[in-house]
Scaffold this motif. Structure first.
Motif, PDB file in Angstrom:
ATOM      1  N   LEU A 272       0.847  -1.187   0.000  1.00 40.05           N
ATOM      2  CA  LEU A 272       0.000   0.000   0.000  1.00 40.05           C
ATOM      3  C   LEU A 272       0.885   1.240   0.000  1.00 40.05           C
ATOM      4  O   LEU A 272       2.053   1.177   0.404  1.00 40.05           O
ATOM      5  CB  LEU A 272      -0.894   0.006   1.247  1.00 40.05           C
ATOM      6  CG  LEU A 272      -1.983  -1.063   1.311  1.00 40.05           C
ATOM      7  CD1 LEU A 272      -2.627  -1.073   2.695  1.00 40.05           C
ATOM      8  CD2 LEU A 272      -3.035  -0.818   0.238  1.00 40.05           C
ATOM      9  N   PRO A 273       0.368   2.377  -0.459  1.00 42.37           N
ATOM     10  CA  PRO A 273       1.162   3.606  -0.392  1.00 42.37           C
ATOM     11  C   PRO A 273       1.608   3.870   1.047  1.00 42.37           C
ATOM     12  O   PRO A 273       0.803   3.781   1.983  1.00 42.37           O
ATOM     13  CB  PRO A 273       0.192   4.686  -0.883  1.00 42.37           C
ATOM     14  CG  PRO A 273      -0.789   3.947  -1.740  1.00 42.37           C
ATOM     15  CD  PRO A 273      -0.951   2.601  -1.103  1.00 42.37           C
ATOM     16  N   LEU A 274       2.877   4.142   1.212  1.00 41.03           N
ATOM     17  CA  LEU A 274       3.409   4.355   2.555  1.00 41.03           C
ATOM     18  C   LEU A 274       2.839   5.622   3.182  1.00 41.03           C
ATOM     19  O   LEU A 274       2.525   6.592   2.479  1.00 41.03           O
ATOM     20  CB  LEU A 274       4.931   4.457   2.498  1.00 41.03           C
ATOM     21  CG  LEU A 274       5.698   3.193   2.145  1.00 41.03           C
ATOM     22  CD1 LEU A 274       7.192   3.504   2.047  1.00 41.03           C
ATOM     23  CD2 LEU A 274       5.448   2.103   3.175  1.00 41.03           C
ATOM     24  N   PRO A 275       2.702   5.625   4.512  1.00 44.66           N
ATOM     25  CA  PRO A 275       2.278   6.850   5.197  1.00 44.66           C
ATOM     26  C   PRO A 275       3.177   8.030   4.836  1.00 44.66           C
ATOM     27  O   PRO A 275       4.395   7.875   4.684  1.00 44.66           O
ATOM     28  CB  PRO A 275       2.413   6.475   6.677  1.00 44.66           C
ATOM     29  CG  PRO A 275       2.214   4.995   6.718  1.00 44.66           C
ATOM     30  CD  PRO A 275       2.851   4.499   5.445  1.00 44.66           C
ATOM     31  N   GLU A 276       2.570   9.173   4.664  1.00 46.38           N
ATOM     32  CA  GLU A 276       3.235  10.423   4.309  1.00 46.38           C
ATOM     33  C   GLU A 276       3.822  10.404   2.896  1.00 46.38           C
ATOM     34  O   GLU A 276       4.616  11.267   2.543  1.00 46.38           O
ATOM     35  CB  GLU A 276       4.317  10.792   5.328  1.00 46.38           C
ATOM     36  CG  GLU A 276       3.772  11.064   6.727  1.00 46.38           C
ATOM     37  CD  GLU A 276       2.737  12.191   6.749  1.00 46.38           C
ATOM     38  OE1 GLU A 276       2.852  13.134   5.946  1.00 46.38           O
ATOM     39  OE2 GLU A 276       1.815  12.138   7.592  1.00 46.38           O
ATOM     40  N   HIS A 277       3.444   9.400   2.085  1.00 44.39           N
ATOM     41  CA  HIS A 277       3.768   9.386   0.666  1.00 44.39           C
ATOM     42  C   HIS A 277       2.480   9.642  -0.127  1.00 44.39           C
ATOM     43  O   HIS A 277       1.378   9.577   0.429  1.00 44.39           O
ATOM     44  CB  HIS A 277       4.387   8.055   0.244  1.00 44.39           C
ATOM     45  CG  HIS A 277       5.814   7.905   0.676  1.00 44.39           C
ATOM     46  ND1 HIS A 277       6.190   7.913   2.007  1.00 44.39           N
ATOM     47  CD2 HIS A 277       6.962   7.740  -0.044  1.00 44.39           C
ATOM     48  CE1 HIS A 277       7.503   7.754   2.092  1.00 44.39           C
ATOM     49  NE2 HIS A 277       7.991   7.647   0.863  1.00 44.39           N
ATOM     50  N   ALA A 278       2.612   9.919  -1.412  1.00 44.22           N
ATOM     51  CA  ALA A 278       1.441  10.195  -2.250  1.00 44.22           C
ATOM     52  C   ALA A 278       0.449   9.039  -2.171  1.00 44.22           C
ATOM     53  O   ALA A 278       0.802   7.881  -2.413  1.00 44.22           O
ATOM     54  CB  ALA A 278       1.886  10.406  -3.695  1.00 44.22           C
ATOM     55  N   GLY A 279      -0.793   9.354  -1.816  1.00 46.80           N
ATOM     56  CA  GLY A 279      -1.848   8.358  -1.719  1.00 46.80           C
ATOM     57  C   GLY A 279      -1.879   7.612  -0.408  1.00 46.80           C
ATOM     58  O   GLY A 279      -2.787   6.812  -0.167  1.00 46.80           O
ATOM     59  N   GLY A 280      -0.896   7.852   0.451  1.00 44.43           N
ATOM     60  CA  GLY A 280      -0.834   7.170   1.740  1.00 44.43           C
ATOM     61  C   GLY A 280      -1.465   7.992   2.853  1.00 44.43           C
ATOM     62  O   GLY A 280      -1.780   9.172   2.674  1.00 44.43           O
ATOM     63  N   PRO A 281      -1.646   7.396   4.040  1.00 44.69           N
ATOM     64  CA  PRO A 281      -2.265   8.102   5.163  1.00 44.69           C
ATOM     65  C   PRO A 281      -1.289   9.056   5.840  1.00 44.69           C
ATOM     66  O   PRO A 281      -0.072   8.975   5.640  1.00 44.69           O
ATOM     67  CB  PRO A 281      -2.656   6.958   6.111  1.00 44.69           C
ATOM     68  CG  PRO A 281      -1.614   5.911   5.852  1.00 44.69           C
ATOM     69  CD  PRO A 281      -1.326   5.983   4.380  1.00 44.69           C
ATOM     70  N   ARG A 282      -1.820   9.959   6.645  1.00 43.18           N
ATOM     71  CA  ARG A 282      -0.987  10.800   7.503  1.00 43.18           C
ATOM     72  C   ARG A 282      -0.440   9.937   8.632  1.00 43.18           C
ATOM     73  O   ARG A 282      -1.070   8.971   9.061  1.00 43.18           O
ATOM     74  CB  ARG A 282      -1.785  11.972   8.084  1.00 43.18           C
ATOM     75  CG  ARG A 282      -2.476  12.894   7.090  1.00 43.18           C
ATOM     76  CD  ARG A 282      -1.578  13.377   5.969  1.00 43.18           C
ATOM     77  NE  ARG A 282      -0.322  13.971   6.417  1.00 43.18           N
ATOM     78  CZ  ARG A 282      -0.140  15.278   6.612  1.00 43.18           C
ATOM     79  NH1 ARG A 282      -1.144  16.125   6.408  1.00 43.18           N
ATOM     80  NH2 ARG A 282       1.030  15.746   6.967  1.00 43.18           N
TER      81      ARG A 282
END
Length: 348
Positions: A272-282
């Motif tokens: 999954l998109p990593l946190p704080e990366h584009a498309g990822g969660p905060r």
């Protein structure tokens, strides 16, 4: 038989020279005897006793008289955690400047190893211990404090507060850490927040989760709290299942650095998109991840003044040894908010 040096101060290196071994071998004889041949360990301890490096435990009614270099034990729950590693290194450096030998032990988050380490420190006749118990307070830990008091060993608690006799403690303001994290999250465009926390009966957990709840009170953010463990692997296992369920959180708070590493690992495994990366969660991390910005990880966090914590712990130990009384105070250190922009501004 070996004799103390003419100065009257016996140092770890003096024992090593007299025993014909390296200083690290002497250190291991005290902290990790299982790593040495039994005859080598016995020889080192006999030389240390003969030189006066190890003395019998001081009784509570006896004043402290410095006839040798003081020996301080440091016991923490997880030495591979950068938080405890850096604290221990700072205490070791302070010990050298204050003419103390520091013996470091790691309980590896095991109650059995914690008890065994305390037994070894008592057997070594240390003057004092800077002690961080494993996460949850138990009757066994209180009993350990009582046993150390009977042995006349000064105890200063660090980070984890436990009921029982001791000479003061240095603690993080966990409620404030949680409140700052919650206030930061409340300013973000998020709807579903997942908190990855430690055991529910831990004072660290209670303080930090309570602070987050207080900061988010009245907001539209839905809150999910998972109570687990303060280490990385259990967080990974939980998220491996949770990330297969909808809806996914659009924001996460890791209650400490190891939990946050577990979050990052689980997202990577799930592709999954990593946190704080584009498309990822905060993502917000309480305790911070050391040098994360050098790896391109822009993570907002709470960081702690570890130098102040180490200094205060050593001050309390010295005061206890000099006074022989339990007049130690409860020192509380407040964490500070660290944002990715802070790191950018610090670059030349």
């Amino acid at each position: 038989m070996a004799k103390p040096p003419s100065t009257g101060r016996v140092r770890l290196k003096d024992v090593a020279t007299a025993a014909g071994v390296s200083p690290i071998t002497v250190s291991r004889a005290f902290s990790s005897p299982h790593q040495l041949h039994p005859q080598t360990c016995q020889h080192v301890l006999e030389v240390a006793h003969a030189m006066g490096y190890l003395a019998r435990p001081r009784q509570p009614s006896e004043p402290f008289v410095s006839t040798r270099r003081r020996v301080i034990g440091v016991l923490n729950p997880q030495l591979d955690n950068p938080f405890f590693h850096e604290l221990t290194c700072l205490i070791g450096r302070l010990g050298e400047t204050r003419h103390m030998d520091v013996l470091t032990m790691d309980s590896c988050n095991s109650p059995e190893q914690e008890k065994a380490a305390i037994d070894r420190l008592i057997a070594c006749g240390v003057d004092g211990i800077i002690l961080t118990f494993i996460a949850s307070g138990t009757r066994e830990q209180t009993a350990c404090l009582e046993r150390l008091a009977r042995a006349g060993i000064a105890v200063v608690l660090l980070d984890r507060e436990i009921e029982g006799p001791h000479h003061g403690g240095v603690y993080i303001d966990n409620l404030d850490c949680g409140y700052q994290a919650g206030c930061w999250m409340r300013r973000q465009p998020v709807e579903r927040l997942l908190i990855l926390s430690g055991p529910p009966d831990s004072r660290v957990t209670i303080g930090r989760v309570s602070g987050i709840r207080e900061a988010l009170a009245g907001s539209a953010i839905s809150l999910e709290v998972h109570y687990g463990d303060f280490s990385m692997a259990p967080t990974e296992r939980f998220l491996n299942e949770r990330l297969g369920q909808l809806p996914l959180p659009d924001a996460l708070i890791g209650i400490n650095n190891q939990i946050t590493l577990g979050i990052l690992s689980a997202y990577r495994q799930a592709r999954l998109p990593l946190p704080e990366h584009a498309g990822g969660p905060r993502l917000f991390c309480i305790d911070g991840i050391t040098h994360a910005e050098l790896l391109g990880m822009e993570i907002s966090s709470i960081r702690h003044d570890l130098a102040t914590m180490a200094t205060q712990a050593m001050d309390l130990i010295e005061d206890a040894l000099q006074s022989g009384s339990r007049r130690g105070t409860r020192q509380v250190v407040r964490g500070h908010l660290h944002l990715p922009s802070d790191a950018e501004q610090a670059l030349p």
